[in-house]
Design a protein around this motif. Structure first.
Motif, mmCIF file in Angstrom:
data_model
loop_
_atom_site.group_PDB
_atom_site.id
_atom_site.type_symbol
_atom_site.label_atom_id
_atom_site.label_comp_id
_atom_site.label_asym_id
_atom_site.label_seq_id
_atom_site.Cartn_x
_atom_site.Cartn_y
_atom_site.Cartn_z
ATOM 1 N N ASN A 51 -7.524 3.903 4.328
ATOM 2 C CA ASN A 51 -7.874 3.201 3.478
ATOM 3 C C ASN A 51 -7.513 2.669 1.983
ATOM 4 O O ASN A 51 -7.146 3.544 1.823
ATOM 5 N N HIS A 86 -3.179 2.117 -3.840
ATOM 6 C CA HIS A 86 -4.477 2.515 -4.373
ATOM 7 C C HIS A 86 -5.393 2.681 -2.312
ATOM 8 O O HIS A 86 -5.198 2.144 -1.523
ATOM 9 N N PRO A 109 -7.543 -5.014 1.412
ATOM 10 C CA PRO A 109 -7.236 -4.526 1.910
ATOM 11 C C PRO A 109 -7.358 -3.793 3.202
ATOM 12 O O PRO A 109 -7.205 -4.893 3.979
ATOM 13 N N ASP A 121 -8.542 4.236 -1.302
ATOM 14 C CA ASP A 121 -9.805 4.192 -1.328
ATOM 15 C C ASP A 121 -10.324 5.704 -0.971
ATOM 16 O O ASP A 121 -10.218 6.165 0.252
#
Length: 773
Positions: free
Chosen positions: A106, A183, A142, A185
């Motif tokens: 993710n 990023h 995302p 997750d």
């Protein structure tokens, strides 16, 4: 190559194998040739597909899913720069074979990344498994990617690397530009499908398979008692559970209890010649001994037999197991000529920072773990277990003698070595340049470098006492200011290292603490862990303990073992009727309000009392509050009072309560009030860092994942202060006492002055009288 495919030098010799054994060897060789690798340290055979004749269960594959937090990545993952990378380690148990694997990633990435030049690269053990493109339409949103992993890539110790290859312009670019980010997750997860492997019965592999250091999950080790779980038998079990607790460390360990029925999987069984466990054929028991046998209820399960003719023999076998497990070999071994080590000294637990000398970092971790490289290096982490009763009042702090090396900077800049304790920033140490005076051909200020081109420095850092708890982590982070810029290439050739000879020293601090303080118990096992072998500890169980009481006892000793790193060789287990004989010890009292009579006998001393059918917190009277104000007793505003918290009577609340022993002053009692429906809440709280922080004060109430602490009851003190420090500390706690002392000293001084003036006046009168003329 896995140890499944490569023979170990210490592997037992195999004589002429049967046709069935030959088929197994050929199958294993074929699997190795195809790259189907299972992580094992022992001779392994596939578990039989059909259940055993004795009612055993068939070995079945299972699916395990672990997120990043469970895999040890407990911080926000941000990939920055043109080549930011995160490494995610994972391991495979010795008794499991991976048959399928996948990684669910993710993530999100910067909208400024150029799709043609940027991507995320995923590798497993340095083998590329996926390249994830970046699309402008999905930038900043995302994303989820399911990445299959070839099982042939997985060995014993593995690492998944996720690397950002990022570019924001086709021209010259700044490698440290803020638009270069991705990023990852924490919900990203690794999924493994594993099949059990049947291991050889060999004591030399202990603690395998009962505890496997590769497994990052909470350890679950069933205990089976083939004899009545009386005091000496429970003492032997406590020795073993504290050993497993020390091995499990941060993972935590629980110990489900059975009175004679074997569970599936692996288990530890305590047996004497009189034991009768259905399906288990016991070997001849001639004295203390250990054995590993197949579990008749599980094709791939193993049983660790702790054997003895008497309960005392069981304790001897347990002590030998925990102290000399590497000395045994074969399927069974007797324990002969065993001598217990001398009693431990106060505060000498192997995992504690010693109180009598400085401690070197090299005693806590390896030199490799203290070294980093690159412009985005990882943080150097050093775990510190401090004695919970260190008295640091009015001190400068805890001295840290830091020796470190780094690649010197080309020119003076803002590069630093940042020192933190947990999340608290302590200070930044500037990293010097090789030529502080510039690039002149003659430079008297040029520093002298080590042969490897690094610069060695030494600094004394004072760590703030308030930031240091019983469990602290020293975090040292090298920040190298990028020397590049737009159109200037940046070479990732910087290094940093903390020297293993760096020391932390708490030997100058006395041991003194205000009690009760459950934070000291929950984080450091104090006061029981003051003696690492628990020689000054007694556990009081109900006269007829049930499985919940025994599981609570084993779990709590496992937690103390985690704190000390040493088995509880000298713990005593008694009944309520024997409590008076154990008055000279600190007491861990376990049970519920119905089964443990000591909770009723000591109700006046406990911070918890019963009002009818429901328990409540004991309130202090106005007289007690007035006395506390005068003498300066400890008060805390951060913990709620009794009117802000309630305890239900449905049996789902677990309670930890601390108070001074009614049997002897200066000794402590920790009461664990639990039942079948609440023991899980207690043990889970002590093994979950987020919940553990809330355990403090004199009483903690736990219900599922809700934890509330209060400060009630009487304060007492454990330890000793030097005389001058004791006077200063006592006066500082009570302004009224200090004012009274000042008044007394003033009156005393006035009386002395008055007497002196009277004496002088009489002398003058006597000199001027006619008799003296």
């Amino acid at each position: 190559m896995s140890t499944l495919c490569a023979p170990r030098p210490d592997a037992p010799l195999v004589r002429a194998p049967s046709r069935a054994a030959t088929a197994v060897v050929l199958a294993a060789a074929l699997a190795c040739a195809m790259g189907v690798i299972g992580a094992t340290d022992a001779v392994a055979q596939p578990a039989p597909a059909a259940p055993p004749a004795a009612g055993g269960a068939a070995a079945a594959a299972s699916v395990r899913e672990l997120n990043l937090t469970q895999l040890g990545i407990d911080y926000a993952v941000q990939l920055r720069g043109i080549s930011g990378t995160i490494g995610i380690p994972f391991n495979v148990r010795a008794d499991e074979l991976v048959t399928a694997a996948s990684f669910k990633l993710n993530y999100a990435y910067s909208p400024s990344l150029i799709p043609e030049l940027s991507h995320l690269k995923v590798t497993v053990n340095d083998v590329l498994v996926a390249t994830l493109p970046v699309n402008r339409a999905d930038a900043g949103k995302p994303q989820t990617a399911e990445i299959p992993i070839d099982r042939r890539l997985i060995t014993e110790f593995n690492r998944i690397n996720v690397q950002l290859v990022g570019h924001y312009t086709r021209e010259c670019e700044d490698p440290a530009h803020t638009s270069l980010w991705a990023h990852i997750d924490a919900s990203s997860a690794l999924k493994l499908t594993v099949a059990p492997l049947k291991l050889a019965n060999d004591l030399a592999k202990l603690p395998l398979p009962f505890f496997d250091r590769r497994d990052v999950q909470r350890a679950r080790i069933p205990f089976v008692f083939g004899t009545a779980a009386a005091g000496p038998v429970l003492e032997a079990a406590g020795v073993v559970s504290s050993w497993f607790g020390a091995l499990a460390d941060y993972r935590g360990a629980t110990f489900p209890v059975s009175g004679g029925e074997l569970p599936t999987g692996h288990a530890v069984v305590f047996v004497t010649p009189e034991s009768n466990i259905p399906g288990l054929a016991l070997p001849a028991i001639q004295g203390p001994g250990l054995a590993v046998v197949d579990n008749p209820r599980d094709a791939a399960g193993k049983l660790l037999l702790v054997m003895g003719r008497t309960p005392a023999d069981l304790r001897t076998a347990a002590a030998a197991l925990t102290l000399n497990s590497q000395a045994f070999a074969g399927a069974a071994a007797p324990v002969t000529a065993f001598q217990e080590p001398p009693a431990r000294k106060p505060y000498d637990a192997p995992r504690w920072v010693p109180s009598d000398r400085p401690l070197q970092f090299g005693e806590l971790t390896t030199a490799a773990d203290l070294s980093v490289s690159g412009y985005n290096p990882d943080v150097v982490r050093v775990n510190l277990q401090l004695p919970p009763d260190l008295f640091t009042w009015r001190s400068r702090g805890i001295p840290l003698d830091l020796n470190y090396r780094y690649t010197p900077r080309v020119r003076p800049d803002q590069s630093t070595l940042n020192v933190n304790v947990n999340e608290n920033f302590v200070g930044g140490l500037p990293l010097r340049s090789a030529n502080p005076a510039g690039d002149r051909w003659w430079n008297p200020l040029a520093v002298k470098l080590m042969p490897d081109g690094t610069l060695a420095e030494h600094k004394e850092v004072i760590l703030p006492p308030l930031a240091m708890g019983p469990r602290s982590q020293l975090r040292l982070h090298y920040y190298f200011e990028p020397v590049g810029g737009r159109c200037v290439p940046q070479l990732d050739n910087v290094r940093g290292a903390i020297d293993p000879t760096s020391t932390i020293d708490v030997s100058g601090f006395p041991h003194f603490i205000a009690m009760p303080e459950l934070a000291a118990y929950a984080n450091g096992g104090f006061p029981f862990s003051r003696m690492a072998d628990l020689s000054e500890t007694a556990v009081i169980l109900p006269a007829q303990p049930d499985s919940a009481d025994t599981e609570t006892y084993l779990g709590l000793l496992g937690q103390i073992g985690r704190s000390t790193g040493y088995p509880a060789l000298r713990v005593k287990v008694g009944t309520p009727q024997e409590a008076a004989q154990l008055a000279d010890k600190d007491l861990l009292v376990i049970g519920n309000l119905q089964s443990q009579p000591l909770f009723t006998q000591w109700a006046d001393r406990m911070p918890l009392k019963r009002n009818g059918a429901a328990p409540e917190i004991k309130l202090g009277s106005w007289i007690d509050n007035t006395i506390d104000f005068v003498i300066g007793a400890r008060t805390r505003e951060d913990l709620p009072g009794s009117m802000q918290i309630g305890i239900s009577g449905d049996g789902r609340d677990a309670v930890l309560a601390g108070f001074e022993s009614p049997l002897r002053g200066g000794r402590s009692v920790v009461a664990a009030i639990t039942g079948p429906d609440s023991k899980e809440a207690l043990l889970n709280t002590l093994m979950t860092p987020e919940l553990l922080r809330r355990v403090q004060g004199s009483m903690t109430i736990m219900r599922d994942t809700q934890v509330n602490s209060v400060l009630g009851g009487d304060t007492y003190y454990v330890g000793r202060l030097p005389p001058v420090a004791w006077v200063q500390w006592t006066l500082s706690r009570s302004p009224l006492m200090l004012a009274g002392l000042v008044l007394v000293l003033a009156l005393l001084g006035a009386a002395v002055s008055y007497a002196g003036l009277q004496l002088r006046a009489r002398r003058r009168l006597s000199v001027g009288s006619p008799k003296n003329k």
